[in-house]
Design a protein around this motif. Structure first.
Motif, mmCIF file in Angstrom:
data_model
loop_
_atom_site.group_PDB
_atom_site.id
_atom_site.type_symbol
_atom_site.label_atom_id
_atom_site.label_comp_id
_atom_site.label_asym_id
_atom_site.label_seq_id
_atom_site.Cartn_x
_atom_site.Cartn_y
_atom_site.Cartn_z
ATOM 1 N N TRP A 1 -2.376 49.040 17.411
ATOM 2 C CA TRP A 1 -3.536 48.676 16.657
ATOM 3 C C TRP A 1 -4.575 48.137 17.124
ATOM 4 N N MET A 2 -5.367 47.232 15.973
ATOM 5 C CA MET A 2 -6.099 46.501 15.921
ATOM 6 C C MET A 2 -6.849 46.444 14.849
ATOM 7 N N ALA A 3 -7.100 45.091 14.227
ATOM 8 C CA ALA A 3 -7.914 44.611 13.197
ATOM 9 C C ALA A 3 -8.476 43.188 13.212
ATOM 10 N N GLN A 4 -9.357 43.449 13.171
ATOM 11 C CA GLN A 4 -10.951 42.527 12.692
ATOM 12 C C GLN A 4 -10.935 42.267 11.645
ATOM 13 N N VAL A 5 -10.749 40.511 10.985
ATOM 14 C CA VAL A 5 -11.516 40.007 9.891
ATOM 15 C C VAL A 5 -12.825 38.923 9.779
ATOM 16 N N THR A 6 -12.482 39.544 9.172
ATOM 17 C CA THR A 6 -14.165 38.568 8.647
ATOM 18 C C THR A 6 -13.727 36.795 7.101
ATOM 19 N N PRO A 7 -14.157 35.844 8.120
ATOM 20 C CA PRO A 7 -13.184 35.253 7.175
ATOM 21 C C PRO A 7 -14.406 35.128 6.049
ATOM 22 N N GLY A 8 -14.610 34.135 5.334
ATOM 23 C CA GLY A 8 -15.712 33.401 3.929
ATOM 24 C C GLY A 8 -15.779 34.819 2.780
ATOM 25 N N SER A 9 -16.137 34.288 1.318
ATOM 26 C CA SER A 9 -16.028 34.852 0.281
ATOM 27 C C SER A 9 -16.719 36.829 0.347
ATOM 28 N N GLY A 10 -17.279 37.050 1.669
ATOM 29 C CA GLY A 10 -16.793 38.604 1.177
ATOM 30 C C GLY A 10 -18.685 39.075 0.917
ATOM 31 N N ASN A 11 -18.810 38.045 0.239
ATOM 32 C CA ASN A 11 -20.175 39.446 -0.557
ATOM 33 C C ASN A 11 -21.121 38.322 0.217
ATOM 34 N N SER A 12 -21.435 37.640 0.917
ATOM 35 C CA SER A 12 -22.431 37.118 1.732
ATOM 36 C C SER A 12 -22.986 38.026 2.998
ATOM 37 N N SER A 13 -23.978 37.040 3.425
ATOM 38 C CA SER A 13 -24.524 38.527 4.517
ATOM 39 C C SER A 13 -25.798 37.504 5.633
ATOM 40 N N GLY A 14 -26.015 37.550 6.324
ATOM 41 C CA GLY A 14 -27.391 36.461 7.263
ATOM 42 C C GLY A 14 -27.927 37.086 8.397
ATOM 43 N N PRO A 15 -28.789 36.077 8.714
ATOM 44 C CA PRO A 15 -29.304 36.963 9.700
ATOM 45 C C PRO A 15 -29.117 37.902 10.830
ATOM 46 N N GLY A 16 -28.808 38.934 11.384
ATOM 47 C CA GLY A 16 -28.197 39.628 12.510
ATOM 48 C C GLY A 16 -26.508 39.981 11.783
ATOM 49 N N ARG A 17 -26.488 40.120 10.860
ATOM 50 C CA ARG A 17 -25.253 40.470 10.525
ATOM 51 C C ARG A 17 -25.209 41.545 9.472
ATOM 52 N N ARG A 18 -24.646 42.697 9.871
ATOM 53 C CA ARG A 18 -24.739 43.663 8.508
ATOM 54 C C ARG A 18 -23.965 43.364 7.097
ATOM 55 N N ARG A 19 -25.026 43.941 6.558
ATOM 56 C CA ARG A 19 -24.338 43.733 4.225
ATOM 57 C C ARG A 19 -23.545 44.484 4.351
ATOM 58 N N ARG A 20 -22.308 44.535 4.092
ATOM 59 C CA ARG A 20 -21.125 44.947 4.127
ATOM 60 C C ARG A 20 -20.983 44.533 2.433
ATOM 61 N N GLU A 21 -19.903 45.882 2.189
ATOM 62 C CA GLU A 21 -19.833 45.708 1.003
ATOM 63 C C GLU A 21 -18.884 45.289 0.337
ATOM 64 N N PRO A 22 -19.374 44.441 -0.772
ATOM 65 C CA PRO A 22 -17.940 42.752 -0.734
ATOM 66 C C PRO A 22 -16.620 43.650 -1.607
ATOM 67 N N GLU A 23 -16.001 42.659 -0.674
ATOM 68 C CA GLU A 23 -14.542 42.802 -0.784
ATOM 69 C C GLU A 23 -13.555 42.420 -1.562
ATOM 70 N N ASN A 24 -12.383 42.075 -2.633
ATOM 71 C CA ASN A 24 -12.419 41.885 -3.142
ATOM 72 C C ASN A 24 -10.838 40.486 -2.253
ATOM 73 N N VAL A 25 -11.778 39.862 -2.462
ATOM 74 C CA VAL A 25 -11.433 38.090 -2.207
ATOM 75 C C VAL A 25 -10.547 37.683 -2.821
ATOM 76 N N ILE A 26 -9.617 37.100 -2.572
ATOM 77 C CA ILE A 26 -9.108 35.480 -3.583
ATOM 78 C C ILE A 26 -9.499 34.681 -3.562
ATOM 79 N N VAL A 27 -10.276 33.506 -4.336
ATOM 80 C CA VAL A 27 -11.127 32.040 -3.757
ATOM 81 C C VAL A 27 -10.776 31.103 -4.918
ATOM 82 N N GLY A 28 -10.580 30.023 -3.631
ATOM 83 C CA GLY A 28 -9.944 28.369 -4.711
ATOM 84 C C GLY A 28 -10.837 27.799 -4.041
ATOM 85 N N GLY A 29 -10.565 26.608 -3.954
ATOM 86 C CA GLY A 29 -11.270 25.574 -3.628
ATOM 87 C C GLY A 29 -12.261 24.813 -4.465
#
Length: 556
Positions: A66-94
């Motif tokens: 298998w192979m798994a791709q991960v996306t760092p970040g809060s899970g609900n942002s997009s930017g230039p050249g980045r495909r918008r994704r549905e927000p994922e359930n991310v546990i946020v701290g900091g």
């Protein structure tokens, strides 16, 4: 799972019933086999697994599981050249403002493999995925205040709790089953230039935490209580008070207090002596000596052995006395028991960034072997009375330029080596490179951090996978890479007679540990961490990362 690419045609979906049970401190004392519970697999730093299902005869049948791709970040942002994704359930701290998201980077972490679950990091991020199919179980995101996001080397584990360091200098504890934060503690001041990249190392009831800094600040190693996060002890790696050991090797106490020697890479632990052995970084200023004087500048570029209960130094050995080329000695030390000069010894082995290899007695720090393992290394002239290289002043940065090998990136950098007790060889990626070091600041007071010089890289002579005989320090064999990036993020060796490593040309390769003959490869991209292995449901898996992708292979 819109953030995972899976290929699981021949795997049955099995529930991860034991996920989150964790690893006890006693289990961390066992030799590496079916799991991978700490940065180097076990405390020895060998990165040697007793698994042998994948071996010299069967490795040709290794195929993608298998192979798994991960996306760092809060899970609900997009930017230039980045495909918008549905927000994922991310546990946020900091404690950051929440508007600083560092995307990109790569997985440089060692992946913990425990209870059928894989745990790994990128800066500000941690994930748990199913070890059978790569399915994401949770994702934790830390809102940063800033800091240098150069990399993160993974997690530590104590029972069912995880520990990670953040670039803005916090130690964070997570629940392994859920990814929820338990607590976080300040470990350094980001406003003083500190940034934290190491994987915490757990020994008994100590969470050992290092950090880094590229300007004029003192280095230190700290121990925290795994349950509460309270500080247990702090060991400075440069003299901080009058009467401290090593102060006479600096021009002044003020110079020592700003002297560097950062502890930015994990070390190794010897349960017999109760010593934690780790390496320190370069002195500051790095390339001029006006403020730090002409002495050795202890304890920069040094292997240090500390008692883990007290934080007190038992011994030290300096691999680059009075370093003038940023030759950190933060490389992973390897602990072995072996014969030297007809006598069984408890040893520590290290191939340093400066192109020199060392075998020491790990109980006393006594020097036993020094060799110039980098083929083109030219910055030193002979050895001093304790077996360290003697700096050749003509190779310091000069106004007209000095041709030096290796470059400040070193013959090896942070990437961990490996050792096989079967072949009794120490394996390391060897980069033979040249730079011209120009002095740009003639002020005898020196320049802050890495200032005062320019470095122009002017060529690569050769790059190898190198096997070193620890008894002599000489290369038993060298296998050429066909890219100057050979060695990827480090090495793995196994009882199957194999060495796994990225070759710098986009391949994960299995070499015969006896002679370096390539036996298998898969073109997965530039490998960014050290390959690892674990066993689950009767299958031996081999895993490696490329950027934001994690790849797993089994025999078909």
């Amino acid at each position: 799972m819109n953030k995972l690419l899976l290929s699981t045609a021949f795997l049955l979906p099995i529930a991860v019933l034991a996920q989150g049970n964790g690893v006890t401190p006693d289990e961390l004392l066992k030799p590496l086999k079916d799991s991978w519970p700490t940065y180097n697999g076990d405390y020895s730093g060998k990165r040697y697994s007793a698994l042998n299902q994948v071996n010299r005869d069967t490795v040709k049948n290794l195929s993608l599981a298998w192979m798994a791709q991960v996306t760092p970040g809060s899970g609900n942002s997009s930017g230039p050249g980045r495909r918008r994704r549905e927000p994922e359930n991310v546990i946020v701290g900091g404690e950051g403002p929440g508007d600083i998201e560092t995307r990109g980077g790569s997985i440089k972490a060692s992946v913990l493999a425990v209870d059928g679950t894989l745990y790994f990091t990128m800066p500000d991020n941690a994930w748990a995925v199913d070890a059978r199919d790569g399915r994401q179980l949770w994702h934790y995101f830390w809102k940063t205040k800033g800091g240098t996001h150069i990399g993160n080397r993974g997690l530590g584990m104590w029972n069912s709790y995880l520990y990670m360091e953040t670039p803005d200098d916090y130690l964070v504890s997570l629940d392994a089953k859920t990814g929820k934060e338990r607590w976080h503690k300040v470990i350094a001041d980001v406003n003083q230039g500190y940034f934290s990249t190491p994987a915490p190392i757990v020994v008994g009831n100590h969470v050992l935490v290092g950090t880094g800094n590229d300007i004029d600040a003192p280095g230190f190693l700290q121990s925290f209580d795994p349950e509460t996060g309270e500080l247990q002890w702090k060991h400075y790696t440069v003299p901080m008070e009058k009467g401290d050991p090593g102060l006479d090797t600096w021009k002044s106490l003020d110079a020592a207090r700003h002297g560097g020697a950062q502890a930015w890479n994990p070390g190794a632990y010897d349960p017999e002596t109760h010593l934690y052995i780790f390496g320190t970084g370069n002195p500051t200023p790095a390339f001029t000596n006006g403020t730090r004087g002409e002495g050795d500048n202890l304890f920069t570029c040094t292997l240090i052995a500390l008692n883990v209960d007290t934080g007190k130094m038992a011994w030290y050995f300096q691999t680059s006395p009075h370093d003038m080329h940023d030759y950190d000695s933060a490389q992973t030390p390897v602990l072995v028991d072996g014969m030297v000069n007809g006598k069984m010894r408890k040893l520590v082995l290290t191939a340093a960034r400066n192109g020199y290899y060392f075998t020491l007695d790990r109980v006393t720090g006594e020097h036993l072997v020094t060799s110039k393992w980098g083929e083109t290394t030219n910055w030193a002239n002979g050895l001093n009375k304790v077996g360290g290289p003697k700096l050749e002043p003509a190779k310091n940065a000069t106004v007209g330029g000095s041709l030096v090998s290796p470059t400040s990136d070193g013959s090896i950098n942070w990437e961990p080596p490996a050792y096989s007790p079967d072949t009794q060889m120490f394996y390391v990626a060897e980069h033979n490179t040249f730079s011209i070091f120009y002095l740009t600041d003639l002020d005898p007071r020196g320049s802050m951090g890495f200032g005062g010089k320019e470095e122009a890289e002017v060529g690569t002579a050769s790059t190898f996978l190198t096997a070193i005989d620890y008894k002599t320090g000489k290369a038993a064999w060298r296998r050429p890479y066909y890219s100057d990036g050979g060695g990827g993020g480090g090495l793995l060796t196994t009882a199957g007679g194999l060495v796994f490593v990225g070759d710098g040309s986009g391949n994960l390769v299995a070499y015969d540990a006896r002679n370096g003959k390539p036996l298998w490869h898969s073109r997965i991209g530039r490998v960014s961490n050290a390959p690892q292995t674990y066993e689950l449901d009767g299958h031996q898996y081999v895993i490696a990362a490329t950027g934001d992708m994690l790849w797993a292979f089994i025999l078909n």
